[in-house]
Design an enzyme around this catalytic site. Structure first.
Site, short mmCIF file in Angstrom:
data_model
loop_
_atom_site.label_atom_id
_atom_site.label_comp_id
_atom_site.label_asym_id
_atom_site.label_seq_id
_atom_site.Cartn_x
_atom_site.Cartn_y
_atom_site.Cartn_z
N ARG A 1 0.85 -1.19 0.00
CA ARG A 1 0.00 0.00 0.00
C ARG A 1 0.88 1.24 0.00
O ARG A 1 1.96 1.27 0.60
CB ARG A 1 -0.86 -0.03 1.27
CG ARG A 1 -1.89 1.07 1.40
CD ARG A 1 -3.09 0.80 0.56
NE ARG A 1 -4.23 1.61 0.97
CZ ARG A 1 -5.07 2.18 0.14
NH1 ARG A 1 -4.90 2.04 -1.17
NH2 ARG A 1 -6.10 2.87 0.58
N THR B 1 -10.05 0.10 -8.95
CA THR B 1 -8.98 -0.83 -8.64
C THR B 1 -8.95 -1.95 -9.68
O THR B 1 -9.85 -2.06 -10.51
CB THR B 1 -9.20 -1.44 -7.24
OG1 THR B 1 -10.53 -1.96 -7.16
CG2 THR B 1 -9.03 -0.41 -6.16
N GLU C 1 -3.85 8.53 -3.82
CA GLU C 1 -4.21 7.66 -2.70
C GLU C 1 -4.40 8.40 -1.39
O GLU C 1 -5.04 7.87 -0.47
CB GLU C 1 -3.12 6.59 -2.52
CG GLU C 1 -3.65 5.29 -1.97
CD GLU C 1 -4.62 4.62 -2.92
OE1 GLU C 1 -5.80 4.46 -2.54
OE2 GLU C 1 -4.22 4.27 -4.04
N GLY D 1 -13.77 -2.15 -6.57
CA GLY D 1 -15.06 -1.64 -6.14
C GLY D 1 -15.05 -0.77 -4.90
O GLY D 1 -16.11 -0.51 -4.33
#
Length: 515
Positions: free
Chosen positions: A38, A319, A358, A411
């Site tokens: 991440r 995504t 992000e 999603g």
């Protein structure tokens, strides 16, 4: 790893080397591991610059004040390159140069655009034309795209060649890192050489829970998705869903309620484990879900406004997810993201790839509603070097030590509810994997206090019965139709002698393929 790099070429809105994500691996010997790549907030981030209008502005690139008007400030440190390369170095069998070559070929020689590619590209082309670097290099001065067009990305091909030759060192420490930082600084961004050099991938123990004799292996924090999946399934295990039948008013009522409480908990208690303590075991414990069942009334919807403290956060839903099982029985589920469509919509210099936005996945303000309405807590407040909470939840299911299901979906906030639905469809309602993936979706995320459903997915009598219980329905995706996630799934049957793949029919560009 090969698929991850290739999707970064052919699916630039959502596949990426400018973003980050998670990889869940379950080896044929029964062991499993979880790679967290991440993105991180730059060390120079100042939370005060987002105090005026928060995450919605970071996604849209507007309405921030002062220095924060620039969408370049939404960029987190990219993790995908180090994530994929770490997985390869530790567990792969082929050289990086060989695995990246198909992606290089797709970038250099181009690929033929299909209908969905054209729809995605043309939807953002007007906005991208206002950015000279993107217009000149990515759009190639085109005013629109068309089906059958060969789409080439020479700059991206050159970047991939550099990674193939120099690996992670090139991306995070070499000339490519220098180009990234210079380009970002030129636009007023905060990402530095130190941010890139200090970036790390975390290998973690996956989260594991159990449902009706099946073992659920899923994403650990900073994913909130895995915990939400486990908590919802633990709640539902106390009810005879099979007896009540698929999409009956009774089974749906309890599914909605389980999601309501699971999403409320994920919002209140979770964040980056390097910065906050996550009560993971408490949230998925039998004792905790037993208390929740006592609160759920048989014929009355709970009031979401009475559950937890109201705080808000926005999460992008663009995504990319893919699943793989090899002939030895090793299974991998990957979901990665640049957050919004094409992330920040910024390409710096001649790098050829879009940078993420992000930082919009952090809680930037505790009191501001947003366009999607996903709710999040103070544990996910933005801070230097912190990873934002995510709903991404690659998941693998086993039974009696044998591989059963490999799942993943894009999603945004709908990821946990979508995967819970697919799991119920297979385990409780005996659907085959394609039926389970294609079945109509429902989504409840605590706040707003609405149940999202796909148009025409419920019988009129069922919907009326649920409305009488107090459930309010929205006949659309939380992001506006038709942006429901596209599940990619593999089911193992006959003691792993046969694999069945399912690509969600909601996305025409998906494919299930074996060899």
């Amino acid at each position: 790893v090969a698929m991850g790099y290739a999707l970064g070429v052919v699916h630039p809105c959502c596949g990426n080397i400018g973003g980050g994500g998670f990889m869940l691996i379950r080896f044929a010997n029964g062991k499993s591991t979880f790679l967290n790549f991440r993105e991180k907030a730059p060390l120079a981030i100042d939370p005060k610059m987002f105090a005026v209008s928060g995450a919605s502005a970071l996604l849209s690139g507007g309405h921030l004040t002062g220095a924060a008007k620039k969408p370049i400030l939404s960029v987190g440190v990219p993790g995908t390159v180090l994530g994929l390369n770490t997985a390869l170095e530790k567990y792969g069998t082929l050289p990086l140069s060989q695995l990246i070559q198909p992606a290089i070929d797709l970038a250099d020689k181009g690929f033929i655009l299909e209908k969905q590619d054209v729809t995605i590209l043309n939807s953002v082309a007007p906005e991208m034309r206002r950015q000279p670097n993107v217009f000149r290099r990515f759009l190639n001065r085109l005013h629109f795209f068309h089906v059958g067009q060969r789409f080439k990305q020479k700059d991206l091909g050159m970047t991939l060649r550099k990674i193939a030759k120099g690996g992670s060192q090139e991306f995070y420490h070499g000339s490519l890192a220098e180009s990234l930082v210079k380009g970002i600084k030129r636009q007023g961004g905060l990402l530095s050489k130190k941010d890139l050099a200090d970036y790390t991938v975390q290998e973690m123990t996956p989260l594991t829970c159990h449902y009706r004799g099946y073992d659920i292996i899923t994403a650990a924090p900073p994913s909130s998705g895995g915990i939400a999946i486990c908590e919802a399934l633990n709640i539902l295990e106390g009810y005879p869903l099979r007896k009540w039948r698929y999409h009956s008013s009774q089974s749906l009522h309890y599914q909605i309620e389980a999601l309501r409480y699971a999403y409320a908990d994920r919002s209140a208690y979770l964040g980056d484990p390097d910065f906050v303590s996550n009560p993971t075991e408490t949230l998925i414990a039998k004792k905790h879900v037993a208390k929740i069942r006592q609160k759920i009334k048989p014929n009355k919807a709970s009031d979401s406004n009475e559950i937890g403290k109201r705080v808000t956060q926005l999460e992008g839903n663009n995504t990319t997810s893919y699943t793989v099982v090899d002939k030895q029985g090793n299974a991998v589920s990957v979901t990665y993201t640049v957050n919004g469509y094409f992330g920040s919509k910024i390409i710096v210099g001649d790098t050829g790839f879009f940078l993420n936005n992000e930082l919009a996945d952090f809680t930037l303000r505790l009191d501001e509603p947003n366009s999607f309405g996903l709710i999040q807590g103070e544990k996910n407040l933005i801070a230097p070097g912190k990873r934002p909470l995510s709903s991404i939840a690659p998941t693998i299911i086993t039974k009696n030590g044998q591989l059963f299901l490999v799942l993943g979906t894009p999603g945004g906030s709908t990821i946990p509810s979508t995967l819970v639905g697919v799991i119920l469809n297979v385990i409780d309602y005996d659907m085959n994997i394609q039926q389970a993936v294609d079945a109509p979706r429902i989504h409840m995320q605590w706040l707003p206090d609405k149940v999202y459903i796909e148009p025409g997915s419920l019988p009129e009598k069922t919907e009326e019965a649920l409305k009488k219980m107090g459930h309010e329905f929205m006949h659309e995706s939380p992001f506006g139709s038709p942006k429901w996630g596209a599940v990619m799934a593999i089911r193992s049957i006959k003691n792993n002698k046969e694999l069945q793949g399912a690509a969600d029919s909601r996305r025409s560009s998906g494919l299930a393929k074996g060899r």
